[in-house]
Design an enzyme around this catalytic site. Structure first.
Site, PDB file in Angstrom:
ATOM      1  N   ASP A 176       0.840  -1.203   0.000  1.00  0.00           N
ATOM      2  CA  ASP A 176       0.000   0.000   0.000  1.00  0.00           C
ATOM      3  C   ASP A 176       0.877   1.256   0.000  1.00  0.00           C
ATOM      4  O   ASP A 176       0.563   2.254  -0.651  1.00  0.00           O
ATOM      5  CB  ASP A 176      -0.866   0.082   1.262  1.00  0.00           C
ATOM      6  CG  ASP A 176      -1.886  -1.033   1.384  1.00  0.00           C
ATOM      7  OD1 ASP A 176      -1.504  -2.196   1.264  1.00  0.00           O
ATOM      8  OD2 ASP A 176      -3.072  -0.727   1.609  1.00  0.00           O
ATOM      9  N   ARG A 221       5.209 -13.171   7.168  1.00  0.00           N
ATOM     10  CA  ARG A 221       5.107 -13.040   5.706  1.00  0.00           C
ATOM     11  C   ARG A 221       5.432 -11.605   5.303  1.00  0.00           C
ATOM     12  O   ARG A 221       5.444 -10.694   6.135  1.00  0.00           O
ATOM     13  CB  ARG A 221       3.701 -13.402   5.213  1.00  0.00           C
ATOM     14  CG  ARG A 221       2.591 -12.527   5.770  1.00  0.00           C
ATOM     15  CD  ARG A 221       1.241 -12.884   5.149  1.00  0.00           C
ATOM     16  NE  ARG A 221       0.139 -12.147   5.719  1.00  0.00           N
ATOM     17  CZ  ARG A 221      -0.589 -12.536   6.760  1.00  0.00           C
ATOM     18  NH1 ARG A 221      -0.302 -13.675   7.382  1.00  0.00           N
ATOM     19  NH2 ARG A 221      -1.586 -11.802   7.207  1.00  0.00           N
ATOM     20  N   GLN A 223       4.813  -8.877   1.653  1.00  0.00           N
ATOM     21  CA  GLN A 223       3.761  -8.519   0.681  1.00  0.00           C
ATOM     22  C   GLN A 223       4.473  -8.276  -0.639  1.00  0.00           C
ATOM     23  O   GLN A 223       5.694  -8.382  -0.715  1.00  0.00           O
ATOM     24  CB  GLN A 223       3.021  -7.257   1.163  1.00  0.00           C
ATOM     25  CG  GLN A 223       1.708  -7.534   1.852  1.00  0.00           C
ATOM     26  CD  GLN A 223       0.826  -6.289   1.943  1.00  0.00           C
ATOM     27  OE1 GLN A 223       1.317  -5.175   2.052  1.00  0.00           O
ATOM     28  NE2 GLN A 223      -0.481  -6.486   1.925  1.00  0.00           N
ATOM     29  N   ASP A 293      -4.050 -14.695  12.896  1.00  0.00           N
ATOM     30  CA  ASP A 293      -4.578 -14.060  14.121  1.00  0.00           C
ATOM     31  C   ASP A 293      -5.754 -13.148  13.790  1.00  0.00           C
ATOM     32  O   ASP A 293      -6.766 -13.144  14.492  1.00  0.00           O
ATOM     33  CB  ASP A 293      -3.491 -13.188  14.786  1.00  0.00           C
ATOM     34  CG  ASP A 293      -2.483 -13.997  15.569  1.00  0.00           C
ATOM     35  OD1 ASP A 293      -2.169 -15.112  15.143  1.00  0.00           O
ATOM     36  OD2 ASP A 293      -2.002 -13.497  16.605  1.00  0.00           O
ATOM     37  N   GLY A 324      -1.123  -9.930  -1.260  1.00  0.00           N
ATOM     38  CA  GLY A 324      -1.884  -8.681  -1.341  1.00  0.00           C
ATOM     39  C   GLY A 324      -3.235  -8.898  -2.004  1.00  0.00           C
ATOM     40  O   GLY A 324      -4.121  -8.076  -1.871  1.00  0.00           O
ATOM     41  N   ASP A 326      -5.832 -10.879  -1.304  1.00  0.00           N
ATOM     42  CA  ASP A 326      -6.553 -11.780  -0.409  1.00  0.00           C
ATOM     43  C   ASP A 326      -8.008 -11.354  -0.374  1.00  0.00           C
ATOM     44  O   ASP A 326      -8.309 -10.332   0.228  1.00  0.00           O
ATOM     45  CB  ASP A 326      -5.922 -11.796   0.986  1.00  0.00           C
ATOM     46  CG  ASP A 326      -5.551 -10.402   1.508  1.00  0.00           C
ATOM     47  OD1 ASP A 326      -5.171  -9.515   0.733  1.00  0.00           O
ATOM     48  OD2 ASP A 326      -5.659 -10.204   2.728  1.00  0.00           O
ATOM     49  N   GLU A 509     -11.434   1.968  -0.200  1.00  0.00           N
ATOM     50  CA  GLU A 509     -10.388   0.980  -0.484  1.00  0.00           C
ATOM     51  C   GLU A 509     -10.482   0.395  -1.895  1.00  0.00           C
ATOM     52  O   GLU A 509      -9.475   0.128  -2.542  1.00  0.00           O
ATOM     53  CB  GLU A 509     -10.581  -0.121   0.566  1.00  0.00           C
ATOM     54  CG  GLU A 509      -9.658  -1.273   0.517  1.00  0.00           C
ATOM     55  CD  GLU A 509     -10.185  -2.412   1.402  1.00  0.00           C
ATOM     56  OE1 GLU A 509     -11.411  -2.500   1.619  1.00  0.00           O
ATOM     57  OE2 GLU A 509      -9.350  -3.200   1.864  1.00  0.00           O
ATOM     58  N   GLU A 525     -13.721 -10.768   3.256  1.00  0.00           N
ATOM     59  CA  GLU A 525     -13.988 -11.140   4.641  1.00  0.00           C
ATOM     60  C   GLU A 525     -14.209  -9.964   5.594  1.00  0.00           C
ATOM     61  O   GLU A 525     -14.428 -10.173   6.778  1.00  0.00           O
ATOM     62  CB  GLU A 525     -12.851 -12.027   5.162  1.00  0.00           C
ATOM     63  CG  GLU A 525     -11.496 -11.375   5.143  1.00  0.00           C
ATOM     64  CD  GLU A 525     -10.365 -12.349   5.482  1.00  0.00           C
ATOM     65  OE1 GLU A 525      -9.332 -11.901   5.955  1.00  0.00           O
ATOM     66  OE2 GLU A 525     -10.546 -13.557   5.257  1.00  0.00           O
TER      67      GLU A 525
HETATM   68  O1  LIG Z   1      -4.948  -2.198   2.623  1.00  0.00           O
HETATM   69  C1  LIG Z   1      -4.271  -3.077   3.459  1.00  0.00           C
HETATM   70  C2  LIG Z   1      -4.385  -4.507   2.971  1.00  0.00           C
HETATM   71  O2  LIG Z   1      -5.760  -4.886   3.129  1.00  0.00           O
HETATM   72  C3  LIG Z   1      -6.109  -6.202   2.661  1.00  0.00           C
HETATM   73  O3  LIG Z   1      -5.400  -7.225   3.302  1.00  0.00           O
HETATM   74  C4  LIG Z   1      -5.203  -7.123   4.715  1.00  0.00           C
HETATM   75  O4  LIG Z   1      -6.271  -7.682   5.419  1.00  0.00           O
HETATM   76  C5  LIG Z   1      -6.283  -9.096   5.607  1.00  0.00           C
HETATM   77  C6  LIG Z   1      -7.447  -9.463   6.518  1.00  0.00           C
HETATM   78  O5  LIG Z   1      -7.486  -8.707   7.676  1.00  0.00           O
HETATM   79  C7  LIG Z   1      -4.936  -9.588   6.154  1.00  0.00           C
HETATM   80  O6  LIG Z   1      -4.914 -10.954   6.382  1.00  0.00           O
HETATM   81  C8  LIG Z   1      -3.861  -9.205   5.145  1.00  0.00           C
HETATM   82  O7  LIG Z   1      -2.611  -9.714   5.527  1.00  0.00           O
HETATM   83  C9  LIG Z   1      -3.831  -7.691   5.086  1.00  0.00           C
HETATM   84  O8  LIG Z   1      -2.820  -7.253   4.216  1.00  0.00           O
HETATM   85  C10 LIG Z   1      -5.795  -6.244   1.186  1.00  0.00           C
HETATM   86  O9  LIG Z   1      -6.195  -7.443   0.599  1.00  0.00           O
HETATM   87  C11 LIG Z   1      -4.305  -6.013   0.948  1.00  0.00           C
HETATM   88  O10 LIG Z   1      -4.029  -5.982  -0.436  1.00  0.00           O
HETATM   89  C12 LIG Z   1      -3.928  -4.647   1.513  1.00  0.00           C
HETATM   90  O11 LIG Z   1      -2.528  -4.502   1.454  1.00  0.00           O
END
Ligand SMILES: OC[C@H]1O[C@H](O[C@H]2O[C@H](CO)[C@@H](O)[C@H](O)[C@H]2O)[C@H](O)[C@@H](O)[C@@H]1O
Length: 552
Positions: A176, A221, A223, A293, A324, A326, A509, A525
Site C-alpha cells: 500500500d 510473511r 507482501q 490471528d 496482497g 486476499d 479501499e 472477509e
Molecule cells: O490495505 C491493506 C491490505 O488490506 C487487505 O489485506 C489485509 O487484510 C487481511 C485481513 O485482515 C490480512 O490478512 C492481510 O494480511 C492484510 O494485508 C488487502 O487485501 C491487501 O491488499 C492490503 O494490502
C-alpha cells in the site's frame, strides 16, 4: 484517534488510583495527525522493544476462545487490542477466573484490554473541498507517530512517522505504502516519503524482510516486494539518496531467494521454486501454517470445509494474504470455494515482475557506485528471470502474461496482475501490444480496469477495481506507447473516484466498477474501508496527469 483517547483514559485511571499498571509516559503522547513543528524523531529510544510473539502465541486458549466466540464483529479487533496488565498476568487471571460459574468472557476482555482506535474516526470531511484538497487534508489524519505504540500490543514500533491506509488498517502496509507515496510526492510531502522508506529499511535491518504490516502477526510473511519502486520514486521526485538503500535492497532479495541454491528441479522451498528447466522463479509464502490471528474464525471455518490437512489450507490462506490479493479466484481451484485455495502452487506474474525490478535496481545502484562487476552479476540475474518468465508465464497463444500452476504444469488465470511486466518494463513491445488488446477486450470497464474476469464474491475479483492496478496499468501501457488505453483507464478511474466522492465525500479501499456509476466495492472477509491510503495516493497522482480530461 481513539487510541489516544484510550491512552488518555488509562492515565486518568492511573491517576484515580485504579488497578492499572503505569504503562506510559504521558509526556510522550501525541494526537494522531498532529503536525510536529520540532525536528522529526530519528530514533526509537524509549519505545517498547519489538516483540515477535503474536497475540495468539501470547494468550493461547484465551485468544482462541475470544476469537471463536465472536465477541468482536471484526476478527482483527482483538489482535489489535492492548493489554492493561502484563500479558502473562492476563492469561493467569483468565485461567483462574474462567473456573467461576458466573465467568463472562466479554467482561473479562473489557476489563483487561484497551480497544484499538480507528484512526480517522474524528475526521469530518468538508463537502466544499475539491478531491485534491480533500486528499491533502487527509494525509495528517492518516499519519501515525512512532510514540503511539502501546506496550505489549501487537503493533511493531517504527522509528519514524508513517501513513496508514485507514479504517481497520491502522498500521503501515508494505505494498500500500508505495502507492500512497505517489500521492504524498505530489502533495509535496517528501518528508513523509523519506520517513516511510527509512521505516522499511529499518524493518529489513531488524527483521530481515519487510513484513506485511507493522504488527507481530504480520511478521511471518511479506507482501508484494515494492521497496525497489519506492527507492526509484525518490530519484524521480528529486528526493536524492536512493543509493543509501542498496544494502537493504540486497537483504530483501536474499529473503525472497532463501534456499534457492539447494533446490533440484520441481522442488520448492519457502518463496523459491526451481522450474523443470532449472531456472528459478518465486511464489508467495508465509512461514506459519496456523489460522491468521486477524482472521482466526474465518480461517478455521474455511479449513473445515476442505478435506485437506488444515495446516495446508492455513498456509495457502496466509500465502494469499502475502500476495496482497486476499482473496481472488487467481488462487482458487474452484472460484466459488475459498477452501480450494492453492496459493503456494502458483508462480505469480506480478511477484516475479517485481523481483525482476528489484534485481535491476540493485544492478543500477551498484553501477552508480562504480561497482561494475556487481552490477553485471545482478543484470544477469534479471535477464535469467526474464527468460524464465517468458518461458513459463507468457501465454503466446492468448497473447497475455498469466500465473503458472507449477504443480499441474498449466497456466493460471488472466487478471489485472498481468500489467506488472509492462509496468516494470520486462515485456517486449510485441508482448505489450498483444497484452493491451486483451486488457481492452477483457478487463476494461467504464469505471477503470477490472481486477479479473471472474465474479467469485472475493474482493480481488470482478466487479471490483483497485487503485494499485489502475496505476500500474496506466504507467505500463504508457511505457509501451499504448497511450489511448492508458488514458481511458486513468480517466474512467478518476471519474469513478470523483463521482463517489461527490456523493459520499470520501475515498474508499476499492470500488465496484462494473456499471455506469461508481458503487462501493464489496466481497471478501471484511466490510469496505474508508480513508484510503492507496486510493488517495494513486488518485492524487493521476489527477495531475489526466485531471483535465475528467467529466465535470
Ligand atoms: O490495505 C491493506 C491490505 O488490506 C487487505 O489485506 C489485509 O487484510 C487481511 C485481513 O485482515 C490480512 O490478512 C492481510 O494480511 C492484510 O494485508 C488487502 O487485501 C491487501 O491488499 C492490503 O494490502
Amino acid at each position: 484517534m481513539n487510541t489516544n483517547r484510550q491512552q488518555l483514559n488509562a492515565f486518568e485511571e492511573v491517576r484515580a488510583g485504579a488497578d492499572v499498571e503505569y504503562l506510559y509516559d504521558p509526556h510522550e503522547l501525541k494526537l494522531d495527525g498532529m503536525q510536529d513543528s520540532e525536528p522529526e524523531p530519528e530514533l526509537i529510544e524509549g519505545l517498547p522493544a519489538p516483540d515477535a510473539l503474536t497475540p495468539a502465541d501470547r494468550y493461547l486458549e484465551l485468544f482462541e476462545n475470544v476469537q471463536m466466540s465472536r465477541i468482536f464483529e471484526d476478527s482483527k479487533t482483538f489482535p489489535d487490542c492492548s493489554p492493561k496488565y502484563d500479558p502473562l498476568d492476563v492469561l493467569m487471571r483468565y485461567r483462574r477466573q474462567k473456573r467461576s460459574s458466573d465467568f463472562d468472557l466479554s467482561r473479562f476482555v473489557a476489563d483487561h484490554f484497551y480497544l484499538p482506535g480507528v484512526n480517522e474516526s474524528f475526521y469530518v470531511s468538508n463537502p466544499d473541498k475539491t478531491l485534491n484538497e480533500h486528499i491533502d487534508d487527509l494525509w495528517p489524519v492518516l499519519t501515525k507517530m512512532p510514540q503511539q505504540h502501546m506496550p505489549h500490543s501487537s503493533l511493531l514500533p517504527l522509528p519514524k512517522p508513517y501513513v496508514v491506509p485507514g479504517g481497520r488498517f491502522g498500521e503501515t502496509y508494505y505494498w500500500d505504502s508505495y502507492f500512497t507515496m505517489l500521492g504524498l510526492a505530489e502533495s509535496g510531502r517528501d518528508d513523509l516519503l523519506r520517513h516511510m522508506a527509512d521505516n522499511f529499511a529499518w524493518l529489513i535491518d531488524n527483521y530481515g524482510h519487510i513484513p506485511n504490516g507493522n504488527r507481530t502477526y504480520y511478521l511471518s510473511r511479506s507482501q508484494p516486494p515494492v521497496f525497489a519502486l519506492m527507492v526509484e520514486l525518490f530519484e524521480e521526485d528529486g528526493v536524492r539518496g536512493a543509493k543509501r538503500y542498496l544494502e537493504q535492497l540486497m537483504k530483501e532479495y536474499h529473503f525472497w531467494m532463501d534456499g534457492a541454491g539447494e533446490l533440484m528441479p520441481n522442488q520448492a522451498y519457502r518463496h523459491v521454486v526451481r522450474m523443470p528447466n532449472g531456472s528459478l522463479l518465486n511464489r508467495y509464502w508465509d512461514d506459519r501454517d496456523t489460522p491468521r490471528d486477524e482472521s482466526w474464525i474465518e480461517d478455521v471455518e474455511t479449513a473445515r470445509q476442505s478435506k485437506r490437512p488444515a495446516s495446508e489450507v492455513y498456509r495457502d490462506l496466509r500465502a494469499g494474504a502475502a500476495s496482497g490479493w486476499d482473496y481472488s479466484s487467481r488462487w482458487l481451484r474452484n472460484p466459488k470455494r475459498l477452501s480450494s485455495i492453492r496459493t503456494t502452487q502458483f508462480i505469480p506474474i506480478d511477484l516475479n515482475a517485481f523481483l525482476y525490478k528489484l534485481e535491476l535496481m540493485i544492478a543500477t545502484l551498484s553501477h552508480a557506485k562504480g561497482e561494475e562487476l556487481t552490477a553485471l552479476a545482478w543484470q544477469k540475474k534479471a535477464e535469467a528471470r526474464k527468460r524464465a518468465i517468458t518461458r513459463y508465464l507468457w501465454d503466446s497463444t492468448a497473447g497475455v502474461f498469466r500465473d503458472y500452476d507449477w504443480r499441474r504444469a498449466r497456466f493460471g488465470a488472466f487478471t489485472a496482475a498481468s500489467v506488472v511486466p509492462l509496468f516494470v518494463g520486462l515485456a517486449t513491445p510485441h508482448q505489450a501490444h498483444l497484452q493491451s488488446i486483451a486488457l481492452r477486450q477483457l478487463l476494461l470497464s467504464n469505471g477503470g480496469l477490472l481486477t479479473s474476469m471472474v465474479d467469485s464474491g472475493e474482493q480481488w475479483d470482478a466487479p471490483n477495481g483497485w487503485a494499485p492496478m489502475q496505476w500500474m496499468a496506466v504507467v505500463g501501457l504508457n511505457n509501451y506507447g499504448e497511450e489511448t488505453l492508458a488514458s481511458e483507464i486513468a480517466v474512467n478511474w478518476l471519474n469513478t473516484v470523483n463521482n463517489f466522492y461527490q456523493l459520499h465525500h470520501k475515498l474508499v479501499e476499492k470500488y465496484d466498477i462494473s456499471g455506469d456509476r461508481a458503487r462501493p466495492g464489496g466481497g471478501g472477509e471484511y466490510p469496505l474501508q474508508d480513508g484510503f491510503g492507496w486510493t488517495n495516493g494513486v488518485t492524487r497522482r493521476l489527477m495531475v496527469m489526466y485531471g483535465h480530461l475528467m467529466a465535470d
